[in-house]
Write a protein that holds these residues in place. Structure first.
Motif, short mmCIF file in Angstrom:
data_model
loop_
_atom_site.label_atom_id
_atom_site.label_comp_id
_atom_site.label_asym_id
_atom_site.label_seq_id
_atom_site.Cartn_x
_atom_site.Cartn_y
_atom_site.Cartn_z
N GLN A 93 0.91 -1.27 0.03
CA GLN A 93 0.08 -0.04 -0.04
C GLN A 93 0.81 1.24 0.14
O GLN A 93 0.39 2.18 -0.65
CB GLN A 93 -0.80 0.09 1.28
N ILE A 94 1.82 1.19 0.65
CA ILE A 94 2.81 2.31 0.92
C ILE A 94 3.56 2.73 -0.52
O ILE A 94 3.86 3.81 -1.10
CB ILE A 94 3.74 1.96 1.93
N GLN A 96 2.23 1.88 -3.48
CA GLN A 96 1.29 2.46 -4.32
C GLN A 96 0.83 3.64 -4.24
O GLN A 96 0.73 4.59 -4.91
CB GLN A 96 -0.06 1.43 -4.20
N THR A 97 0.76 3.93 -2.78
CA THR A 97 0.55 5.57 -2.24
C THR A 97 1.67 6.26 -2.87
O THR A 97 1.39 7.29 -3.22
CB THR A 97 0.35 5.55 -0.74
N VAL A 100 1.32 6.79 -6.39
CA VAL A 100 0.12 7.63 -6.74
C VAL A 100 0.33 9.15 -6.34
O VAL A 100 0.18 10.18 -7.06
CB VAL A 100 -1.03 7.31 -6.01
N LEU A 101 1.31 9.32 -5.29
CA LEU A 101 1.80 10.48 -4.86
C LEU A 101 2.58 11.37 -6.02
O LEU A 101 2.61 12.49 -6.32
CB LEU A 101 2.53 10.72 -3.52
#
Length: 212
Positions: A93-94, A96-97, A100-101
């Motif tokens: 998740q980190i 992917q985040t 995205v960021l």
């Protein structure tokens, strides 16, 4: 001779009971030793049975403890596996985040560049007039005032359409009477009209307002 032999026979007969007593005493001693040996064997067997019983109990306790330890280890391993799964999921998740960021930052940069470009393009139609006194406006609006200023100062035909979209003083606090007046920002609807007006101003060397 016969008499002597008879005496020996009697003597032997007399001695035989003594031997029997000794034998009986020996037998009793043997029986006592046998009884003691049997008693010792019995005690030894009891001791061995006690030791075996204690060993069995000890083994049983150890087995029970080993079962508890195995259960604890299994429970611990299960919790560790769950924690590892959660860590892996959190890392994904980190990741992917972060991706995205990064994309959002790129998009923000693109939007900022577009906004800057649009602002720059919007200013292409702007026109600034400097040196007009703050209290010189005697019209109903700044647009009307600027149109009169340009037509009079450049000697344009009064019927000329300047297509001014808006006009206002620069966004700053109103200065004192002795300070330099704020500029007037004029936005034309047409870039060509702005360039034509600006060209005429340059050719005339500036605008004159009330011969000032």
């Amino acid at each position: 001779m016969e008499g002597g032999a008879g005496m020996e026979t009697r003597a032997r007969q007399k001695k035989i009971p003594g031997r029997q007593d000794k034998l009986e005493a020996g037998d009793k001693i043997g029986e006592t030793e046998l009884t003691a040996s049997r008693h010792a064997n019995t005690e030894g067997e009891i001791g061995l049975e006690k030791i075996l019983k204690e060993l069995r109990e000890f083994r049983k306790e150890n087995n029970e403890k080993l079962v508890d330890i195995k259960e604890d280890l299994n429970s611990t391993n299960k919790r560790i596996e769950e924690a590892e799964d959660r860590i892996t999921e959190a890392e994904e998740q980190i990741k992917q985040t972060g991706e995205v960021l990064i994309e959002l930052l790129k998009l923000q940069t693109q939007l900022e560049n577009k906004l800057t470009d649009q602002e720059g393009r919007s200013r292409w139609d702007n026109f600034r007039i400097y040196g007009v006194p703050e209290n010189s406006k005697n019209c109903s609006s700044t647009i009307t005032f600027v149109e009169k200023l340009l037509k009079d100062g450049l000697h344009l035909d009064p019927s000329t359409e300047l297509h001014i979209q808006r006009a206002h003083r620069a966004l700053a606090p109103k200065p004192t009477d002795s300070a330099r007046p704020r500029s007037i920002v004029v936005k034309f609807l047409s870039f060509k009209t702005k360039e034509d007006i600006l060209g005429q101003v340059w050719r005339k060397g500036g605008l004159m307002w009330h011969n000032a």
